[in-house]
Motif scaffolding. Structure first.
Motif, short mmCIF file in Angstrom:
data_model
loop_
_atom_site.label_atom_id
_atom_site.label_comp_id
_atom_site.label_asym_id
_atom_site.label_seq_id
_atom_site.Cartn_x
_atom_site.Cartn_y
_atom_site.Cartn_z
N GLN A 114 -31.58 16.47 8.87
CA GLN A 114 -30.45 15.59 8.67
C GLN A 114 -30.59 14.28 9.43
N GLY A 115 -30.05 13.23 8.81
CA GLY A 115 -29.85 11.94 9.47
C GLY A 115 -28.38 11.60 9.36
N ILE A 116 -27.77 11.06 10.40
CA ILE A 116 -26.32 10.83 10.44
C ILE A 116 -26.05 9.35 10.69
N LEU A 117 -25.11 8.80 9.92
CA LEU A 117 -24.69 7.40 10.05
C LEU A 117 -23.20 7.37 10.39
N GLN A 118 -22.84 6.67 11.46
CA GLN A 118 -21.45 6.52 11.87
C GLN A 118 -20.88 5.23 11.27
N LEU A 119 -19.74 5.34 10.61
CA LEU A 119 -19.10 4.18 9.99
C LEU A 119 -17.63 4.09 10.41
N THR A 120 -17.10 2.88 10.37
CA THR A 120 -15.68 2.63 10.62
C THR A 120 -15.08 2.02 9.36
N VAL A 121 -13.99 2.59 8.89
CA VAL A 121 -13.28 2.06 7.73
C VAL A 121 -12.04 1.32 8.23
N THR A 122 -11.91 0.07 7.83
CA THR A 122 -10.80 -0.76 8.29
C THR A 122 -9.88 -1.12 7.13
N ALA A 123 -8.63 -1.43 7.47
CA ALA A 123 -7.68 -1.88 6.46
C ALA A 123 -8.03 -3.31 6.06
N PRO A 124 -8.05 -3.62 4.77
CA PRO A 124 -8.42 -4.97 4.35
C PRO A 124 -7.30 -5.95 4.67
N PRO A 125 -7.64 -7.20 4.97
CA PRO A 125 -6.60 -8.20 5.21
C PRO A 125 -5.88 -8.55 3.90
N VAL A 126 -4.64 -8.94 4.04
CA VAL A 126 -3.86 -9.36 2.86
C VAL A 126 -4.32 -10.75 2.45
N PHE A 127 -4.79 -10.87 1.21
CA PHE A 127 -5.27 -12.15 0.69
C PHE A 127 -4.21 -12.85 -0.15
N PHE A 128 -3.39 -12.07 -0.84
CA PHE A 128 -2.38 -12.64 -1.74
C PHE A 128 -1.23 -11.65 -1.88
N ILE A 129 -0.02 -12.18 -2.05
CA ILE A 129 1.16 -11.33 -2.29
C ILE A 129 1.72 -11.69 -3.65
N ALA A 130 1.65 -10.75 -4.58
CA ALA A 130 2.18 -10.95 -5.93
C ALA A 130 3.66 -10.61 -5.94
N ILE A 131 4.50 -11.58 -6.29
CA ILE A 131 5.94 -11.39 -6.34
C ILE A 131 6.37 -11.27 -7.79
N ALA A 197 1.14 -11.55 8.37
CA ALA A 197 1.02 -12.99 8.62
C ALA A 197 0.64 -13.80 7.39
N LYS A 198 0.51 -13.17 6.23
CA LYS A 198 0.25 -13.87 4.99
C LYS A 198 1.56 -14.04 4.23
N THR A 199 1.86 -15.29 3.81
CA THR A 199 3.12 -15.59 3.12
C THR A 199 2.83 -16.22 1.77
N ASP A 200 3.53 -15.73 0.75
CA ASP A 200 3.54 -16.36 -0.57
C ASP A 200 4.98 -16.50 -1.02
N SER A 201 5.22 -17.37 -1.98
CA SER A 201 6.59 -17.66 -2.38
C SER A 201 6.69 -17.92 -3.87
N ILE A 202 7.91 -17.88 -4.37
CA ILE A 202 8.23 -18.23 -5.74
C ILE A 202 9.40 -19.20 -5.72
N SER A 203 9.53 -20.01 -6.77
CA SER A 203 10.63 -20.94 -6.91
C SER A 203 11.74 -20.27 -7.72
N LEU A 204 12.96 -20.33 -7.18
CA LEU A 204 14.09 -19.64 -7.81
C LEU A 204 15.19 -20.66 -8.16
N PRO A 205 15.42 -20.94 -9.44
CA PRO A 205 16.56 -21.77 -9.83
C PRO A 205 17.86 -20.97 -9.75
N VAL A 206 18.90 -21.58 -9.17
CA VAL A 206 20.23 -20.99 -9.14
C VAL A 206 21.11 -21.80 -10.09
N ARG A 207 21.59 -21.16 -11.14
CA ARG A 207 22.39 -21.84 -12.14
C ARG A 207 23.87 -21.72 -11.79
#
Length: 231
Positions: A114-131, A197-207
């Motif tokens: 056997q050969g053994i490889l140690q790995l670390t799995v990390t949470a991916p950073p937020v690139f975009f927020i779909a609203i 720390a990632k922010t996205d936004s949408i434009s909201l018209p108020v009638r």
């Protein structure tokens, strides 16, 4: 004297035979003395381009194996396994996929070595927020609900993130942390969603709420039996 010479000759022959057997035994391969035959796997090396991987990403590992003379071998079957499939999985061909944050061991086995490889799995950073919805609108005094889905750089959803909602102008529209938007005064306002720390936004018209106005001349009131005139 003849007998002495014969005895000496036989003794020398026996000694030579014993020496040959001893040398042959010491040079033998694969015996119980810990030596290995050429071509027998004694070491397996498993490597990867990096020691960490993000959740949802794939990474191919490489395997090399060697005999007791440190000669690299080939043509043998390699099997892979993971110490924790909830953190990372590995395919039959050695493709590792991150599943959740944590540490994991990837093992390659060749002929029982056997050969053994140690790995670390990390949470991916937020690139975009779909609203959703992407182009909403609301009437003054009414409410709608919006939702947000964080995504990584590949457009894959990232679950388990906390979303923080905010209105750029609460005098136009307010929003709760559950995503309920209420129109306050007519106009346009930005609704913002933040995760890691990632922010996205949408434009909201108020009638506004307009009361319809009816313009015209009141109809004359006719007494019973009176005649009217068509105009």
């Amino acid at each position: 004297m003849s007998r002495l010479r014969q005895f000496a000759s036989r003794f020398a022959s026996a000694f030579a035979l014993i020496a040959f057997v001893a040398v042959a035994a010491s040079c033998g391969g694969g015996g119980g003395d810990g030596t290995t035959a050429p071509g027998q796997v004694v070491r397996v090396d498993i490597t990867s381009p990096t020691s960490s991987i993000e959740v949802g990403q794939n990474m191919q590992v490489s395997v090399r194996y060697f005999d007791g003379t440190n000669a690299q071998l080939s043509g043998k079957a390699v099997t892979y396994s993971t110490s924790n499939s909830a953190v990372a999985t590995v395919s039959f061909g050695g493709l590792v996929t991150g599943a959740s944050p944590g540490s994991v061991s990837i093992t390659a086995t060749v002929d029982g070595i056997q050969g053994i490889l140690q790995l670390t799995v990390t949470a991916p950073p937020v690139f975009f927020i779909a609203i959703t919805p992407a182009n909403p609108s609301v009437r003054q005094g009414e409410s709608i609900t919006v939702t947000a889905q964080p995504q990584n750089s590949n457009g894959q959803p990232i679950n388990g993130k906390t979303i923080t909602w905010a209105s750029a102008d609460p005098s136009r529209a307010t929003i709760t942390q559950a995503g309920a938007v209420t129109g306050v005064t007519p106009g346009t306002v930005y609704i913002r969603a933040t995760a890691d720390a990632k922010t996205d936004s949408i434009s909201l018209p108020v009638r506004g709420l307009l009361t319809p106005t009816i313009n015209g001349t009141p109809s004359p009131i006719l007494a019973p039996g009176a005649a009217g005139r068509r105009t």
